[in-house]
Design a protein around this motif. Structure first.
Motif, mmCIF file in Angstrom:
data_model
loop_
_atom_site.group_PDB
_atom_site.id
_atom_site.type_symbol
_atom_site.label_atom_id
_atom_site.label_comp_id
_atom_site.label_asym_id
_atom_site.label_seq_id
_atom_site.Cartn_x
_atom_site.Cartn_y
_atom_site.Cartn_z
ATOM 1 N N MET A 236 -19.276 44.885 61.579
ATOM 2 C CA MET A 236 -17.982 45.554 61.714
ATOM 3 C C MET A 236 -17.603 46.360 60.471
ATOM 4 O O MET A 236 -17.041 47.449 60.587
ATOM 5 N N GLN B 12 -16.713 40.187 65.571
ATOM 6 C CA GLN B 12 -17.982 40.827 65.239
ATOM 7 C C GLN B 12 -19.110 40.378 66.144
ATOM 8 O O GLN B 12 -20.062 41.138 66.399
ATOM 9 N N THR C 254 -13.341 40.286 58.571
ATOM 10 C CA THR C 254 -14.395 40.163 59.573
ATOM 11 C C THR C 254 -14.866 38.723 59.721
ATOM 12 O O THR C 254 -15.203 38.261 60.818
#
Length: 464
Positions: free
Chosen positions: A104, A246, A126
């Motif tokens: 990500m 993610q 993330t």
């Protein structure tokens, strides 16, 4: 031979077979691209299997069944909102797959430019969701198997964590995705049989609905039994949650082509909504049969204890498959971010591919050990997943969606990304500390304001 012995032997045989399969796959699919994104070659059926297995897991089997036990059809509302949250992926999947991303943070760097402060913020945000999911799966497994076997939950959590490494270490995403596919097939079979057994135990669907309190089982009133405050929180915190997860991005990156990436997202969304219908019926069945459970999250374990031994063993394997797949996916996702976005980018840029795979394996052990510790001391399955979604959404949803919409306008830079992320975190944290149950909503508004202000500033500077 006792049921526990049969149970453990059966699980051991099944998992041993999958471990051998993972090892063979790891020998054939070596290299860091296979570890990170499955060699970008996963076929459609494997994409669907691994995505579905990822969004299932402890939260669905334990947390949402427990939620249905307390609040009935509200669990289905949770599922429908989550399904709606997948829709932006249908628009983004082609761009994501064709951009050669691996994590990500790659998206943020592509849209907002490279900047150390922005990278650090993005990396930390993330990690929130997959790390929260790791803990959720461990908690879910511990609660179910402690109820079934009588073995202490911390012991079961530790054993389960050690076993899960065997699915991650051979080849990262490649081994995780293919074992997910196998586990996903087992999930479908096990859940269908469980549904009919639940209907039989409860005396049929109509009897179950008549036995449970009308405010949670009547339709459509039961859809909002959890309360509008919680539903609003789900709308802002859970519905868009997968857009900051993610694990799902990596599966899009891993698709063999952009078209299949898009199709797999749509199919996964529908399957998850169906899965929460399953959670709802199981939870309501247990409520009808035993309305006095001390902890709603023990509903799944109690249900299994009422089933025939043959099914208890079979369904236990299904549970292991479901939770194992989600746990291994979360471990792999956390490790990719830590090794690629932190270790490779800032600590050892010149590391060769073979050593990087070895580092990834060591990091897998370390992050799972940390998750086990938190799962033992803070054992609440649904709470972890909701909290991780809420803060991740507050920080990353606006920068990702806003970046996708404005990526070609030449008005985004690292300052816009930093402002949006920081404003989202601060808005959420301040309102949460003040006691607001809708803290994620304030975080999203703050993030949006931060992005808009910097976009207007950049646009004005450009015009001048």
């Amino acid at each position: 031979m006792s049921t526990n012995v049969i149970l453990f032997v059966t699980i051991a045989v099944v998992l041993s077979g999958i471990v051998i399969f993972s090892y063979i796959l790891g020998r054939r699919k070596q290299g860091i691209e296979n570890w990170y994104v499955g060699g970008r070659s996963l076929p459609l059926v494997v994409q669907i299997g691994t995505q579905f297995a990822t969004v299932m897991g402890g939260a669905t089997i334990v947390g949402l069944v427990g939620n249905a036990y307390t609040d009935g059809w509200s669990t289905l509302t949770y599922g429908v909102l989550t399904m709606i949250g997948f829709l932006p992926f249908l628009l983004m999947a082609r761009w994501l797959r064709n951009s050669e991303f691996e994590t990500m943070p790659d998206i943020i760097r592509k849209v907002y430019g490279k900047n150390p402060a922005l990278s650090v913020l993005t990396i930390l945000c993330t990690l929130i969701v997959p790390f929260g999911w790791m803990i959720t799966q461990l908690v879910g497994f511990g609660k179910i198997f402690a109820t079934i076997t009588g073995v202490d939950a911390p012991v079961m959590v530790t054993i389960f964590a050690v076993i899960s490494l065997a699915f991650v270490l051979p080849a990262g995403m490649t081994s995780v995705a293919w074992t997910d596919f196998i586990f996903g097939c087992a999930m479908v079979v096990g859940s269908v049989i469980a549904f009919f057994i639940a209907m039989d135990l409860g005396g049929g669907f109509q009897t179950i609905m008549e036995t449970t309190p009308g405010e949670i089982s009547d339709f459509p009133d039961g859809l909002t039994a959890v309360g509008m405050g919680t539903i609003v929180f789900w709308i802002f915190g859970v519905m868009p949650g997968n857009l900051t997860n993610q694990q799902l991005y990596q599966r899009i990156y891993s698709a063999d082509n952009a078209r299949n990436a898009t199709i797999s997202v749509g199919v996964t969304a529908l399957l998850f909504a169906v899965a929460t219908f399953w959670s709802s019926t199981i939870g309501l069945t247990v409520r009808a049969l035993n309305p006095a459970l001390d902890n709603p999250e023990n509903a799944t374990g109690w249900f299994l204890a009422q089933t025939p031994d043959w099914f208890l063993v079979m369904f236990a394997v299904f549970i292991v498959a479901t939770i194992m797949s989600t746990l291994s996916s979360a471990v792999q996702s956390v490790v990719v971010t830590m090794t690629k976005d932190i270790y490779t980018n800032y600590i050892n840029p010149g590391i060769d591919e073979k050593k990087l795979v070895s580092v990834s394996r060591y990091v897998s052990v370390a992050v799972l050990a940390a998750a086990v510790t938190l799962a033992i001391f803070y054992p609440q399955a649904l709470g972890w997943i909701v909290a991780s979604f809420a803060y991740s959404v507050s920080a990353l949803l606006v920068p990702i969606l806003g970046g996708f919409l404005l990526k070609d306008k030449n008005i985004l830079d690292h300052r816009a990304g930093i402002a949006s992320i920081l404003a989202g975190i601060l808005g959420s944290a301040i309102s949460h500390a003040a006691g607001s149950d809708l803290y994620v909503m304030y975080g999203l508004f703050g993030s949006l304001i931060g992005l808009v202000v910097m976009v207007l500033f950049n646009k004005s500077a450009k015009e001048n």
